[in-house]
Scaffold this active site. Structure first.
Site, short mmCIF file in Angstrom:
data_model
loop_
_atom_site.label_atom_id
_atom_site.label_comp_id
_atom_site.label_asym_id
_atom_site.label_seq_id
_atom_site.Cartn_x
_atom_site.Cartn_y
_atom_site.Cartn_z
N GLN A 140 0.93 -1.21 0.04
CA GLN A 140 -0.17 -0.03 0.12
C GLN A 140 0.93 1.27 -0.08
OE1 GLN A 140 -1.77 -1.26 4.17
NE2 GLN A 140 -1.77 1.09 4.38
N CYS A 146 -5.22 0.12 3.52
CA CYS A 146 -5.29 -1.17 4.01
C CYS A 146 -6.61 -1.64 3.81
CB CYS A 146 -4.86 -1.16 5.67
SG CYS A 146 -6.19 -0.46 6.55
N HIS A 285 -6.32 -1.50 11.52
CA HIS A 285 -5.70 -2.09 10.24
C HIS A 285 -6.64 -3.04 9.64
CE1 HIS A 285 -2.52 -2.55 7.52
NE2 HIS A 285 -2.12 -3.65 7.94
N ASN A 305 -0.84 -9.35 4.68
CA ASN A 305 -0.76 -7.90 5.04
C ASN A 305 -0.69 -7.33 3.60
OD1 ASN A 305 -0.84 -5.63 6.32
ND2 ASN A 305 0.98 -6.01 7.65
#
Length: 341
Positions: A140, A146, A285, A305
């Site tokens: 990102q 996110c 997140h 992630n």
């Protein structure tokens, strides 16, 4: 044997860092031996500072983070490791401001049940990466997007499961066009799913490439591309909240968007192993559960992630499963949801 002084410990740490980077270790250190490690790290991660003052400020932060990393190594029984990564010149508050930007609605009515809640045939372990339903790790960058990466990963997963074709989809389209979210200033996965449904689909990453990682801002929505529907979804479902069992049953069927508390320094510098905290349940997140493992003495979630491959286990983190609190570790079981097709 007498304990090492702080300077001796620091010197040994520098030796370890320099050797691990493959750098030449001189017999006599310069005035500040940590500067060599800092400059090597900065070169490896492409860090360029505008002035000597900025460089020295970042160097001080780097040294403080090194001290934290070293202190974690002395904790007995720790099941994970921490280490240098691209965030090593950021204070924890700076890191949180840039990378922990999930925006949860103040009041969100969530379901108490879902289609897979009572699944009785969940396997003891599953990894959607090995089953072909997960695209490579993305980054990102400087944008707090996110939420878009979490939602897109879940959509990519269910599309592959249903069609047999894995297609990398556009986070940038969501960042630019989903006005219910705040582009690089945060958003929410359920809202992203809603936008895709209302738009009639989402286009590919190749068609609408990601640029906000460099600019740190969203762009103008390219309406000429919002009609290029590579993938559609029919709806989305909230997973029963505060239930790791329900989350497991959902993850046995497809990748799941989840919100977690990722603001701690241990999470910032996680480099491998089964993460056990410390962390709060203040969700900040968005990530994606792409599997779990119930075998062995310590069960864990496999989490994708969006911080690139330099963070964690090549971009992934294994998080403790079957936590003592119903929230799950770092609140992973509080806000799960998934798209339906």
């Amino acid at each position: 044997m007498a304990s090492l002084s702080f300077f001796q410990s620091t010197t040994l740490l520098v030796l370890t860092i320099l050797v691990s980077y493959g750098a030449f270790v001189p017999k006599v250190f310069a005035n500040d031996p940590l500067m060599s490690a800092f400059e090597k790290w900065a070169g490896d991660f492409g860090k360029n500072y505008k002035s000597d003052t900025e460089k020295l400020d970042r160097f001080e932060v780097f040294k403080a983070n090194l001290q934290f990393i070293e202190s974690m190594k002395n904790q007995p029984g720790l099941t994970y490791t921490v280490g240098l990564n691209q965030f090593a010149d950021l204070t924890n508050s700076e890191f949180v401001a840039k990378y922990a930007t999930l925006t949860l609605p103040k009041k969100q009515k969530r379901s108490t049940s879902h289609a897979h809640a009572n699944l009785t045939s969940a396997p003891s372990s599953i990894d959607w990466r090995s089953l072909g339903a997960v695209t490579p790790i993305k980054d990102q960058g400087q944008c707090g997007s996110c939420w878009a990466f979490s939602a897109v990963a879940a959509i990519e997963g269910i599309n592959q499961i249903k069609t047999g074709t894995l297609i990398s989809l556009s986070e940038q389209e969501l960042v630019d066009c989903d006005t219910t979210c705040s582009a690089c200033n945060g958003g929410y996965m359920d809202y992203a799913f809603q936008w895709v449904i209302q738009n009639g689909g989402i286009t590919t990453e190749a068609d609408y490439g990601y640029t906000s990682g460099t600019t740190g801002t969203g762009g103008t929505c390219n309406t000429a591309k919002t009609g290029n529907h590579a993938v559609t979804i029919a709806g989305y479902t909230d997973v029963t909240t505060y239930s790791e069992t329900s989350l497991m049953n959902a993850a046995a069927v497809q990748p799941i968007s989840v919100a977690i508390a990722a603001s701690g320094s241990a999470f910032q510098f996680y480099s491998g192993g089964i993460f056990t905290g410390p962390c709060t349940t203040k969700l900040d997140h968005g990530v994606t559960v792409v599997g779990y493992n119930n075998t062995g003495s310590t069960h864990y979630w496999i989490v994708k992630n969006s911080w690139g491959t330099s963070w964690g286990e090549s971009g992934y983190i294994r998080m403790l499963k079957d936590y003592s609190k119903t929230s799950g570790l770092c609140g992973i079981a509080i806000e799960p949801s998934y798209p339906t097709k």
